[in-house]
Design a protein around this motif. Structure first.
Motif, PDB file in Angstrom:
ATOM      1  N   GLU A  19      -8.247   4.604  -0.830  1.00  0.00           N
ATOM      2  CA  GLU A  19      -7.413   3.643  -0.104  1.00  0.00           C
ATOM      3  C   GLU A  19      -8.124   2.294  -0.006  1.00  0.00           C
ATOM      4  OE1 GLU A  19      -6.387   4.866   3.851  1.00  0.00           O
ATOM      5  OE2 GLU A  19      -4.267   4.834   3.298  1.00  0.00           O
ATOM      6  N   ALA A  20      -9.414   2.344   0.341  1.00  0.00           N
ATOM      7  CA  ALA A  20     -10.166   1.098   0.491  1.00  0.00           C
ATOM      8  C   ALA A  20     -10.209   0.340  -0.821  1.00  0.00           C
ATOM      9  CB  ALA A  20     -11.579   1.408   0.967  1.00  0.00           C
ATOM     10  N   ALA A  21     -10.441   1.067  -1.922  1.00  0.00           N
ATOM     11  CA  ALA A  21     -10.523   0.408  -3.226  1.00  0.00           C
ATOM     12  C   ALA A  21      -9.170  -0.183  -3.608  1.00  0.00           C
ATOM     13  CB  ALA A  21     -10.992   1.394  -4.286  1.00  0.00           C
ATOM     14  N   LEU A  22      -8.091   0.596  -3.375  1.00  0.00           N
ATOM     15  CA  LEU A  22      -6.757   0.087  -3.697  1.00  0.00           C
ATOM     16  C   LEU A  22      -6.445  -1.128  -2.830  1.00  0.00           C
ATOM     17  CD1 LEU A  22      -4.712   3.409  -4.024  1.00  0.00           C
ATOM     18  CD2 LEU A  22      -5.587   1.963  -5.859  1.00  0.00           C
ATOM     19  N   GLY A  23      -6.851  -1.082  -1.573  1.00  0.00           N
ATOM     20  CA  GLY A  23      -6.599  -2.186  -0.643  1.00  0.00           C
ATOM     21  C   GLY A  23      -7.297  -3.468  -1.067  1.00  0.00           C
ATOM     22  N   LEU A  24      -8.375  -3.336  -1.829  1.00  0.00           N
ATOM     23  CA  LEU A  24      -9.080  -4.521  -2.321  1.00  0.00           C
ATOM     24  C   LEU A  24      -8.488  -5.026  -3.620  1.00  0.00           C
ATOM     25  CD1 LEU A  24     -12.803  -3.613  -1.696  1.00  0.00           C
ATOM     26  CD2 LEU A  24     -11.588  -5.575  -0.787  1.00  0.00           C
ATOM     27  N   GLY A  25      -7.489  -4.303  -4.139  1.00  0.00           N
ATOM     28  CA  GLY A  25      -6.866  -4.748  -5.369  1.00  0.00           C
ATOM     29  C   GLY A  25      -7.370  -4.025  -6.595  1.00  0.00           C
ATOM     30  N   ALA A  26      -8.103  -2.915  -6.401  1.00  0.00           N
ATOM     31  CA  ALA A  26      -8.522  -2.128  -7.554  1.00  0.00           C
ATOM     32  C   ALA A  26      -7.316  -1.366  -8.088  1.00  0.00           C
ATOM     33  CB  ALA A  26      -9.625  -1.150  -7.158  1.00  0.00           C
ATOM     34  N   SER A  27      -7.310  -1.142  -9.410  1.00  0.00           N
ATOM     35  CA  SER A  27      -6.252  -0.299  -9.951  1.00  0.00           C
ATOM     36  C   SER A  27      -6.637   1.157  -9.702  1.00  0.00           C
ATOM     37  CB  SER A  27      -6.097  -0.563 -11.445  1.00  0.00           C
ATOM     38  OG  SER A  27      -7.261  -0.125 -12.107  1.00  0.00           O
ATOM     39  N   ARG A  44      -2.922  -7.795  -3.594  1.00  0.00           N
ATOM     40  CA  ARG A  44      -3.902  -7.272  -2.642  1.00  0.00           C
ATOM     41  C   ARG A  44      -5.162  -8.137  -2.576  1.00  0.00           C
ATOM     42  NH1 ARG A  44      -2.725  -1.297  -4.725  1.00  0.00           N
ATOM     43  NH2 ARG A  44      -0.669  -1.085  -3.793  1.00  0.00           N
ATOM     44  N   GLN A  90      -9.619   2.048 -11.728  1.00  0.00           N
ATOM     45  CA  GLN A  90     -10.869   1.494 -11.212  1.00  0.00           C
ATOM     46  C   GLN A  90     -11.346   2.289 -10.006  1.00  0.00           C
ATOM     47  OE1 GLN A  90      -9.538  -2.569 -10.765  1.00  0.00           O
ATOM     48  NE2 GLN A  90     -10.968  -3.256 -12.341  1.00  0.00           N
ATOM     49  N   ALA A  91     -10.418   2.627  -9.114  1.00  0.00           N
ATOM     50  CA  ALA A  91     -10.790   3.421  -7.940  1.00  0.00           C
ATOM     51  C   ALA A  91     -11.359   4.752  -8.381  1.00  0.00           C
ATOM     52  CB  ALA A  91      -9.577   3.622  -7.048  1.00  0.00           C
ATOM     53  N   ILE A 138     -14.373  -6.664  -9.259  1.00  0.00           N
ATOM     54  CA  ILE A 138     -13.169  -6.235  -9.985  1.00  0.00           C
ATOM     55  C   ILE A 138     -12.216  -7.392 -10.228  1.00  0.00           C
ATOM     56  CG2 ILE A 138     -13.270  -3.811  -9.279  1.00  0.00           C
ATOM     57  CD1 ILE A 138     -11.116  -4.415  -7.215  1.00  0.00           C
ATOM     58  N   HIS A 139     -12.316  -8.455  -9.386  1.00  0.00           N
ATOM     59  CA  HIS A 139     -11.430  -9.588  -9.617  1.00  0.00           C
ATOM     60  C   HIS A 139     -12.096 -10.683 -10.452  1.00  0.00           C
ATOM     61  CE1 HIS A 139      -8.260  -8.039  -7.120  1.00  0.00           C
ATOM     62  NE2 HIS A 139      -9.106  -7.822  -6.136  1.00  0.00           N
ATOM     63  N   MET A 182       0.827  -1.206   0.000  1.00  0.00           N
ATOM     64  CA  MET A 182       0.000   0.000   0.000  1.00  0.00           C
ATOM     65  C   MET A 182       0.863   1.258   0.000  1.00  0.00           C
ATOM     66  SD  MET A 182      -3.227  -0.320  -0.348  1.00  0.00           S
ATOM     67  CE  MET A 182      -4.105   1.052   0.381  1.00  0.00           C
ATOM     68  N   PHE A 240      -8.849  -0.795   7.534  1.00  0.00           N
ATOM     69  CA  PHE A 240      -8.197   0.439   7.957  1.00  0.00           C
ATOM     70  C   PHE A 240      -8.669   0.890   9.338  1.00  0.00           C
ATOM     71  CE2 PHE A 240      -8.003   0.142   3.431  1.00  0.00           C
ATOM     72  CZ  PHE A 240      -6.734   0.570   3.112  1.00  0.00           C
ATOM     73  N   PHE A 251     -17.706   2.150   1.250  1.00  0.00           N
ATOM     74  CA  PHE A 251     -17.948   2.974   0.066  1.00  0.00           C
ATOM     75  C   PHE A 251     -19.330   3.610   0.176  1.00  0.00           C
ATOM     76  CE2 PHE A 251     -15.305  -0.538  -1.933  1.00  0.00           C
ATOM     77  CZ  PHE A 251     -14.140   0.206  -1.897  1.00  0.00           C
ATOM     78  N   SER A 304     -10.051   7.988   1.991  1.00  0.00           N
ATOM     79  CA  SER A 304     -10.335   6.644   2.488  1.00  0.00           C
ATOM     80  C   SER A 304     -10.992   5.760   1.436  1.00  0.00           C
ATOM     81  CB  SER A 304     -11.219   6.719   3.730  1.00  0.00           C
ATOM     82  OG  SER A 304     -12.459   7.290   3.416  1.00  0.00           O
ATOM     83  N   PHE A 305     -11.819   6.365   0.525  1.00  0.00           N
ATOM     84  CA  PHE A 305     -12.439   5.552  -0.522  1.00  0.00           C
ATOM     85  C   PHE A 305     -11.374   4.984  -1.451  1.00  0.00           C
ATOM     86  CE2 PHE A 305     -16.301   8.530  -0.392  1.00  0.00           C
ATOM     87  CZ  PHE A 305     -16.766   7.882   0.728  1.00  0.00           C
ATOM     88  N   SER A 360     -14.884   4.140 -10.123  1.00  0.00           N
ATOM     89  CA  SER A 360     -15.919   3.614  -9.240  1.00  0.00           C
ATOM     90  C   SER A 360     -16.288   4.586  -8.135  1.00  0.00           C
ATOM     91  CB  SER A 360     -15.457   2.304  -8.597  1.00  0.00           C
ATOM     92  OG  SER A 360     -14.994   1.422  -9.561  1.00  0.00           O
ATOM     93  N   PHE A 361     -15.309   5.294  -7.592  1.00  0.00           N
ATOM     94  CA  PHE A 361     -15.590   6.071  -6.392  1.00  0.00           C
ATOM     95  C   PHE A 361     -15.270   7.550  -6.507  1.00  0.00           C
ATOM     96  CE2 PHE A 361     -14.688   1.727  -5.160  1.00  0.00           C
ATOM     97  CZ  PHE A 361     -15.943   1.407  -4.685  1.00  0.00           C
TER      98      PHE A 361
END
Lengths: 269, 430
Positions: free
Chosen positions: B315-323, A93, B326-327, A120-121, A62, A100, A106, B312-313, B330-331
């Motif tokens: 970060e959360a999206a990146l943490g799930l593996g979004a590029s 990831r 995509q983040a 997304i996956h 991250m 966090f 969201f 935080s949005f 989507s957000f």
């Protein structure tokens, strides 16, 4: 530290060797080597600014999004180097999820919050499969009974503790191996905190969990292993800011290092 | 009264003095603020009352209802029956005797010459044409001789018809009131103003072409600037590295916003019309020129909106593996959209009021007709204000100009109100 004591029956999930993290010219993490055991809870404790959160975030890269952050050394997940050239952070990831400090659902429905990762996956073929994944994830986070009748309501309408469990559901919906938690209960009241801690216990049966916490009581309650980090100033003499790592009971009751003893006794921090 | 502070302490006196002065200072400051507001309010009131006083009058008009006899002895004195001859006749002269008779003015002779001149001034510029088309109409040109092809307008010579004609300068003409008393001049709602197009005769003047032209222009402007501005803002905020080049671009976006609009007009005339050969005076070119004006407004607003999206949005999206893309899709973008739309509407509202660059590229409204596509020559509403006024002062034209301003202000309020509503709703939902 060389005294990293893992029992012989501990299967190693993440193995770190000589990890350094620098922001531009400032070294935040120096020479950390540790093995994180599989399907256990590992807690990172230490005073503010000791780098424990920074180190946690190197485990799923991250920190990549932060300008000027440079990681050296070796971090292997199940034997493969996560900083290797060609390692896709998208896949990494998916394996190593993250929760966090502040609940950050969201601005979408509860259902969509959980469904986003599988979407997304591409983890499903049919709507029924996705419904199933969402339900399983919400069950896994102990939230299903509370939200099953209002999956279409916005996730931001839940209470703080429910939001955090929604974030955990969101993380496990992509079926990770490791879940990183950065002070997951620090923004919650004691009752919500207790629920999260119980959940961490349950999750440890299936997932490897690494948790950063400020609360030593929490570390003692949830963690199988505890790592004590100590802060800068990092000089030539300090060979690492990982001071001590071992079974939680040992770290709190008979610490080897003097600084660990002072910290766990509440002399500073 | 209870003495709170013992007067023997001098420091208490001093403190009281300081407090008094401080209160006086804050009162003075408040008074200045109120005075400034009042001054601004007064100026606005003066402006709006002038516009509305004139503009509302322009929405009503006086029409002259007269019974006209198409006298063959005047229109076709030789009895040829030739439409081309009849066409050359000045049909206004049919109206004069009717008015003279009503007002008791001698048709001939020196004594009433000035009176006759005054009465003639009352007849609208389009009256003659309106009467002519009743007798003879031009339907095209003969391909061989290039002579106009004429057909009968349906009314026969010798007929007596009641017609409604436009009237001019009725406010200052001394004979207007007597004609009103006689029921010849009547006030009615100026429907032509909304259904007619640009015309030299204020009696027929309308803003439909300008309204439609403005619509096409804003549509082109939106289509050209919105995607470009949003993509530029997203790139600058989310993906661009922070370095000298991006800093330079940022400074120049702000510079772009400060360039006088007429400069864009000149540039547009050269680049779009001269270099690219686009049709001049059209909504297409107008919209493109205005998009250069709205571009920086939208970029600045969009960047601010994107920056205000909680990290935080992302970060959360990146943490799930979004590029990062995509983040963003989507957000970040959905969350920032109300702010971006608000900025866009404000930019378009500014474009709606722009006049100078449009005059430069020929959107002057000489074309008569409502543009069916953005590729036809058209005026815009702001240009319409200028057109209605015309080249010399006339009270009716002045009123129509103000009426056009009312329409423009109404549209601007509608746009800004929409923007304010969107802002309010997005703040409520956050």
């Amino acid at each position: 530290m060389s005294e990293i004591m893992l029992g012989s029956d501990d299967e190693i999930r993440i193995s770190c060797k000589g990890v350094n993290v620098a922001y531009w010219d400032n070294l935040a993490i120096k020479n950390v080597s540790m093995d994180i055991p599989s399907k256990q809870v590992t807690a990172f404790i230490g005073p503010s600014g000791c780098g424990k959160s920074t180190f946690l975030r190197t485990l799923n890269r991250m920190n990549d999004t932060i300008d000027g952050c440079r990681v050296t050394g070796e971090i292997k997940l199940d034997g493969s180097d996560i900083y290797a050239r060609g390692m896709d952070t998208v896949f990494l990831r998916q394996w190593v999820g993250m929760v966090f400090q502040k609940p950050n659902p969201f601005p979408k429905s509860i259902y969509e919050n959980v469904a986003y990762g599988p979407r997304i996956h591409g983890l499903f073929h049919t709507k029924a499969e996705l419904d199933d994944i969402v339900e399983q994830a919400l069950h896994g986070a102990g939230l299903w009974d509370e939200v099953k009748d209002r999956l279409r309501d916005p996730g931001t309408g839940l209470s703080g503790g429910q939001q955090q469990r929604l974030c955990i559901a969101r993380a496990i919906a992509v079926n990770p191996e490791v879940i990183l938690m950065d002070e997951p209960a620090s923004a919650l009241d004691p009752i919500a905190t207790r629920k999260i801690e119980e959940l961490i216990h349950t999750l440890a049966q299936n997932y490897t969990i690494v948790i950063v916490t400020h609360s030593m009581a929490q570390a003692q309650r949830v963690a199988d292993k505890t790592a004590f980090f100590y802060a800068v100033p990092l000089t030539e003499d300090d060979d690492s800011n990982l001071i001590e790592f071992g079974d939680t009971k040992q770290v709190f009751e008979s610490p080897i290092d003097e600084r660990t003893r002072q910290y766990v006794e509440g002399a500073f921090g | 009264m209870v003495q709170i502070i013992d007067p023997k302490y001098k420091v208490a006196d001093y403190q009281a003095q300081v407090m008094r002065r401080r209160r006086a200072k804050s009162r003075r400051f408040q008074a200045m603020g109120i005075a400034a507001l009042a001054a601004a309010g007064l100026m606005l009131a003066a402006l709006l009352s002038s516009i509305f006083y004139n503009g509302v009058q322009g929405l009503f008009e006086e029409r002259m209802t007269v019974e006209v006899t198409f006298d063959p002895a005047k229109i076709d004195p030789k009895g040829t029956g030739d439409l081309a001859v009849m066409r050359k006749f000045n049909f206004d002269t049919l109206v004069y005797p009717v008015l003279y008779e009503a007002l008791d003015i001698k048709v001939k002779g020196r004594s009433d010459r000035d009176k006759r001149r005054k009465v003639k001034q009352l007849i609208g510029l389009g009256a003659s044409n309106q009467l002519r088309t009743m007798i003879v109409q031009e339907v095209g040109r003969d391909p061989v001789s290039d002579e106009p092809v004429l057909v009968s307008g349906g009314t026969q010579l010798g007929d007596t018809v009641t017609v409604e004609l436009t009237a001019l300068s009725t406010a200052s003409n001394p004979y207007a009131q007597p004609l009103r008393d006689l029921g010849i001049l009547k006030t009615r709602f100026n429907g032509d103003f909304f259904t007619g197009v640009n015309s030299n005769d204020p009696g027929y003047y309308g803003i439909l072409d300008a309204l439609v032209g403005s619509f096409w222009t804003l549509l082109v402007c939106f289509l050209a600037s919105f995607p470009v501005a949003v993509l530029a803002a997203v790139y600058l905020e989310e993906f661009a590295p922070r370095n000298a080049i991006t800093d330079f671009i940022e400074v120049n976006i702000n510079n772009l916003a400060a360039v006088p609009s007429i400069v864009f007009g000149l540039m547009g005339a050269f680049v779009f019309i001269y270099v690219f050969g686009m049709p001049g005076g059209t909504a297409l070119v107008g919209g493109l020129v205005l998009s250069l004006l709205t571009l920086p407004t939208i970029i600045v607003a969009a960047r601010a909106a994107i920056r205000s999206v909680p990290g935080s949005f992302r970060e959360a999206a990146l943490g799930l593996g979004a590029s990062r893309q995509q983040a963003m899709w989507s957000f970040v973008l959905p969350y920032a959209m109300p702010g971006i739309i608000t900025g866009t509407i404000i930019g378009l509202a500014g474009a709606l009021g722009e006049t100078a660059p449009l005059l430069f590229i020929g959107m002057v409204g000489f074309q008569s007709g409502v543009p069916a596509t953005p590729l036809e020559g058209t005026p815009s509403l702001a240009v319409g204000i200028y057109n209605a006024f015309g080249s010399q002062f006339d009270e009716l034209k002045n009123q129509l100009s103000n009426s056009t301003i009312i329409v423009l202000l109404f549209l601007l309020m509608l746009l800004n109100g929409t923007a304010a509503y969107l802002r309010y709703r997005s703040e409520k939902s956050k």
